[in-house]
Design a protein around this motif. Structure first.
Motif, PDB file in Angstrom:
ATOM      1  N   GLU A 123      -0.904  -1.847  -2.162  1.00 35.40           N
ATOM      2  CA  GLU A 123      -0.744  -2.440  -0.823  1.00 35.40           C
ATOM      3  C   GLU A 123      -0.732  -1.371   0.263  1.00 35.40           C
ATOM      4  O   GLU A 123      -1.351  -1.527   1.310  1.00 35.40           O
ATOM      5  CB  GLU A 123       0.527  -3.310  -0.758  1.00 35.40           C
ATOM      6  CG  GLU A 123       0.361  -4.670  -1.411  1.00 35.40           C
ATOM      7  CD  GLU A 123      -1.007  -5.336  -1.116  1.00 35.40           C
ATOM      8  OE1 GLU A 123      -1.344  -5.504   0.064  1.00 35.40           O
ATOM      9  OE2 GLU A 123      -1.732  -5.670  -2.069  1.00 35.40           O
ATOM     10  N   LEU A 124      -0.037  -0.269   0.013  1.00 31.57           N
ATOM     11  CA  LEU A 124      -0.011   0.814   1.008  1.00 31.57           C
ATOM     12  C   LEU A 124      -1.403   1.442   1.127  1.00 31.57           C
ATOM     13  O   LEU A 124      -1.862   1.775   2.231  1.00 31.57           O
ATOM     14  CB  LEU A 124       1.037   1.869   0.631  1.00 31.57           C
ATOM     15  CG  LEU A 124       1.224   3.006   1.635  1.00 31.57           C
ATOM     16  CD1 LEU A 124       1.530   2.489   3.038  1.00 31.57           C
ATOM     17  CD2 LEU A 124       2.326   3.957   1.187  1.00 31.57           C
ATOM     18  N   ALA A 125      -2.092   1.546   0.005  1.00 31.86           N
ATOM     19  CA  ALA A 125      -3.448   2.119   0.029  1.00 31.86           C
ATOM     20  C   ALA A 125      -4.355   1.277   0.925  1.00 31.86           C
ATOM     21  O   ALA A 125      -5.084   1.811   1.766  1.00 31.86           O
ATOM     22  CB  ALA A 125      -4.010   2.186  -1.390  1.00 31.86           C
ATOM     23  N   VAL A 126      -4.285  -0.035   0.793  1.00 33.48           N
ATOM     24  CA  VAL A 126      -5.136  -0.927   1.604  1.00 33.48           C
ATOM     25  C   VAL A 126      -4.782  -0.764   3.078  1.00 33.48           C
ATOM     26  O   VAL A 126      -5.663  -0.654   3.935  1.00 33.48           O
ATOM     27  CB  VAL A 126      -4.973  -2.404   1.163  1.00 33.48           C
ATOM     28  CG1 VAL A 126      -5.661  -3.341   2.150  1.00 33.48           C
ATOM     29  CG2 VAL A 126      -5.537  -2.606  -0.240  1.00 33.48           C
ATOM     30  N   LYS A 127      -3.477  -0.696   3.384  1.00 31.88           N
ATOM     31  CA  LYS A 127      -3.048  -0.553   4.774  1.00 31.88           C
ATOM     32  C   LYS A 127      -3.584   0.756   5.381  1.00 31.88           C
ATOM     33  O   LYS A 127      -4.089   0.773   6.504  1.00 31.88           O
ATOM     34  CB  LYS A 127      -1.520  -0.578   4.817  1.00 31.88           C
ATOM     35  CG  LYS A 127      -0.961  -0.614   6.205  1.00 31.88           C
ATOM     36  CD  LYS A 127       0.541  -0.774   6.172  1.00 31.88           C
ATOM     37  CE  LYS A 127       1.095  -0.469   7.563  1.00 31.88           C
ATOM     38  NZ  LYS A 127       2.509  -0.236   7.574  1.00 31.88           N
ATOM     39  N   THR A 172     -13.936  -4.702   0.290  1.00 33.61           N
ATOM     40  CA  THR A 172     -14.552  -3.565  -0.424  1.00 33.61           C
ATOM     41  C   THR A 172     -13.461  -2.615  -0.909  1.00 33.61           C
ATOM     42  O   THR A 172     -13.543  -2.073  -2.017  1.00 33.61           O
ATOM     43  CB  THR A 172     -15.555  -2.818   0.492  1.00 33.61           C
ATOM     44  OG1 THR A 172     -16.389  -3.782   1.132  1.00 33.61           O
ATOM     45  CG2 THR A 172     -16.416  -1.850  -0.290  1.00 33.61           C
ATOM     46  N   VAL A 173     -12.425  -2.430  -0.087  1.00 39.06           N
ATOM     47  CA  VAL A 173     -11.335  -1.532  -0.499  1.00 39.06           C
ATOM     48  C   VAL A 173     -10.654  -2.093  -1.753  1.00 39.06           C
ATOM     49  O   VAL A 173     -10.360  -1.341  -2.697  1.00 39.06           O
ATOM     50  CB  VAL A 173     -10.290  -1.390   0.629  1.00 39.06           C
ATOM     51  CG1 VAL A 173      -9.128  -0.532   0.157  1.00 39.06           C
ATOM     52  CG2 VAL A 173     -10.912  -0.794   1.868  1.00 39.06           C
ATOM     53  N   ARG A 174     -10.442  -3.411  -1.767  1.00 41.63           N
ATOM     54  CA  ARG A 174      -9.779  -3.999  -2.941  1.00 41.63           C
ATOM     55  C   ARG A 174     -10.650  -3.822  -4.185  1.00 41.63           C
ATOM     56  O   ARG A 174     -10.158  -3.557  -5.279  1.00 41.63           O
ATOM     57  CB  ARG A 174      -9.443  -5.471  -2.687  1.00 41.63           C
ATOM     58  CG  ARG A 174      -8.347  -5.612  -1.654  1.00 41.63           C
ATOM     59  CD  ARG A 174      -7.618  -6.934  -1.695  1.00 41.63           C
ATOM     60  NE  ARG A 174      -6.615  -6.972  -0.627  1.00 41.63           N
ATOM     61  CZ  ARG A 174      -5.373  -6.508  -0.734  1.00 41.63           C
ATOM     62  NH1 ARG A 174      -4.960  -5.990  -1.871  1.00 41.63           N
ATOM     63  NH2 ARG A 174      -4.540  -6.563   0.291  1.00 41.63           N
ATOM     64  N   HIS A 175     -11.967  -3.932  -4.006  1.00 39.80           N
ATOM     65  CA  HIS A 175     -12.854  -3.710  -5.154  1.00 39.80           C
ATOM     66  C   HIS A 175     -12.798  -2.240  -5.590  1.00 39.80           C
ATOM     67  O   HIS A 175     -12.767  -1.932  -6.788  1.00 39.80           O
ATOM     68  CB  HIS A 175     -14.283  -4.138  -4.810  1.00 39.80           C
ATOM     69  CG  HIS A 175     -15.215  -3.984  -5.974  1.00 39.80           C
ATOM     70  ND1 HIS A 175     -15.046  -4.679  -7.160  1.00 39.80           N
ATOM     71  CD2 HIS A 175     -16.278  -3.166  -6.177  1.00 39.80           C
ATOM     72  CE1 HIS A 175     -15.969  -4.304  -8.024  1.00 39.80           C
ATOM     73  NE2 HIS A 175     -16.733  -3.383  -7.447  1.00 39.80           N
ATOM     74  N   ARG A 176     -12.764  -1.317  -4.617  1.00 36.60           N
ATOM     75  CA  ARG A 176     -12.679   0.110  -4.963  1.00 36.60           C
ATOM     76  C   ARG A 176     -11.396   0.388  -5.750  1.00 36.60           C
ATOM     77  O   ARG A 176     -11.374   1.233  -6.652  1.00 36.60           O
ATOM     78  CB  ARG A 176     -12.732   0.972  -3.692  1.00 36.60           C
ATOM     79  CG  ARG A 176     -14.148   1.084  -3.128  1.00 36.60           C
ATOM     80  CD  ARG A 176     -14.180   1.526  -1.683  1.00 36.60           C
ATOM     81  NE  ARG A 176     -13.487   2.761  -1.417  1.00 36.60           N
ATOM     82  CZ  ARG A 176     -13.032   3.130  -0.218  1.00 36.60           C
ATOM     83  NH1 ARG A 176     -13.194   2.340   0.830  1.00 36.60           N
ATOM     84  NH2 ARG A 176     -12.409   4.261  -0.063  1.00 36.60           N
ATOM     85  N   LEU A 177     -10.313  -0.329  -5.383  1.00 34.60           N
ATOM     86  CA  LEU A 177      -9.057  -0.146  -6.139  1.00 34.60           C
ATOM     87  C   LEU A 177      -9.223  -0.626  -7.580  1.00 34.60           C
ATOM     88  O   LEU A 177      -8.748   0.022  -8.521  1.00 34.60           O
ATOM     89  CB  LEU A 177      -7.920  -0.916  -5.458  1.00 34.60           C
ATOM     90  CG  LEU A 177      -7.293  -0.216  -4.253  1.00 34.60           C
ATOM     91  CD1 LEU A 177      -6.427  -1.183  -3.450  1.00 34.60           C
ATOM     92  CD2 LEU A 177      -6.465   0.990  -4.686  1.00 34.60           C
ATOM     93  N   ASP A 178      -9.923  -1.767  -7.760  1.00 31.09           N
ATOM     94  CA  ASP A 178     -10.155  -2.264  -9.135  1.00 31.09           C
ATOM     95  C   ASP A 178     -10.969  -1.246  -9.932  1.00 31.09           C
ATOM     96  O   ASP A 178     -10.688  -0.973 -11.097  1.00 31.09           O
ATOM     97  CB  ASP A 178     -10.943  -3.594  -9.100  1.00 31.09           C
ATOM     98  CG  ASP A 178     -10.094  -4.737  -8.552  1.00 31.09           C
ATOM     99  OD1 ASP A 178      -8.857  -4.594  -8.510  1.00 31.09           O
ATOM    100  OD2 ASP A 178     -10.686  -5.766  -8.147  1.00 31.09           O
TER     101      ASP A 178
END
Ligand code: AP5
Length: 228
Positions: A123-127, A172-178
């Motif tokens: 969550e912090l990474a996305v923010k 895209t960020v959430r996909h990069r996290l996956d």
């Protein structure tokens, strides 16, 4: 220092690798090799490499190993010609990349001295990534909320224009996290097995994270007992 600074920086998007890489490379006066920056420069210049990498980057996927590895080993060899160390930001990112890096550096007599893993929640990474702005010229990262430039949209260092990266949209960020969890996180175990992994709390403020990274590097390069 007895051991050279030959360091790998690991962590998900938004962990602060780029921010810390710039600070550490400046402090230790070693070349910074950032695969993301190299790809972005090539995309900007519309080179053959850039045209190939672009499709993967915009989708939040990894660029294929065979494209990345030759590019990085060439940059390491060039860095080694003039310096005694280097910092790798964003490489390796798969077990295959790590194995090939190990082969190249061990054979060349300049093995990696430490892998610093910047640990941060998704969550912090996305923010952080959503608020990120990057200098179009020198690539230095800022954050509109957390670490703004002195003058809005202008780089403190070189006066370049600050832009938002194409791959920083939330989905895209959430996909990069996956992709990170599936393909890059296993590298923590890879480097743990080699006893050169150092996990750092990257939720902390930028200066605090830098202090921890510096303290770790000083211990490792001094070869102090209990360096881990
Ligand atoms: P890359 O550019 O390497 O992106 P990434 O790994 O996803 O990492 P980010 O740049 O998003 O985050 P960061 O950890 O560097 O954080 P930053 O310091 O900027 O790669 C992009 C793409 O290239 C990949 O998706 C892939 O397609 C391709 N690629 C690259 N390498 C590859 C490889 N080896 N193999 C295959 N493909 C590859 O910080 C983020 C924000 O947070 C900034 O705004 C910053 O100011 C702020 N911030 C940082 N630290 C803190 C802190 N402690 N407190 C508050 N704010 C902070």
């Amino acid at each position: 220092m007895s051991e050279p600074v030959r360091i790998v920086l690991l962590g998900p998007p938004g962990a602060g690798k780029g921010t810390q890489a710039y600070r550490l490379a400046t402090r230790y006066d070693v070349p910074l090799i950032s695969t993301g920056d190299i790809f972005r420069r090539n995309v900007e210049e519309q080179s053959e490499l850039g045209l190939e990498a672009r499709q993967y980057m915009e989708a939040g996927e990894l660029v294929p190993d065979d494209v990345v590895v030759g590019m990085v080993t060439a940059a390491i060899d060039e860095a080694n010609g003039q310096h005694t160390g280097f910092i790798l930001d964003g490489f390796p990112r798969t077990i295959r990349q790590a194995e090939l890096l190990e082969e190249h550096t061990v054979e060349g007599g300049f093995p990696i001295t430490a892998a610093l893993a910047f640990m941060v929640s998704d969550e912090l990474a996305v923010k952080r990534v959503a608020g990120r702005r990057t200098c179009a010229i020198c690539q230095r990262p800022y954050n509109v909320e957390l670490s703004p430039p002195r003058e809005e949209a202008v780089c403190d260092r070189c006066g370049g224009r600050l832009i938002q990266r194409e791959d920083d949209r939330e989905e895209t960020v959430r996909h990069r996290l996956d992709v990170y969890h599936a393909q890059t996180q296993p590298l923590l175990e890879f480097y743990e097995e080699r006893r050169i992994l150092h996990e750092l709390d990257a939720d902390a403020a930028v200066d605090e994270v830098t202090n921890c990274a510096v303290a770790t590097i000083e211990r490792v390069t001094a070869g102090a007992p209990g360096a881990r």
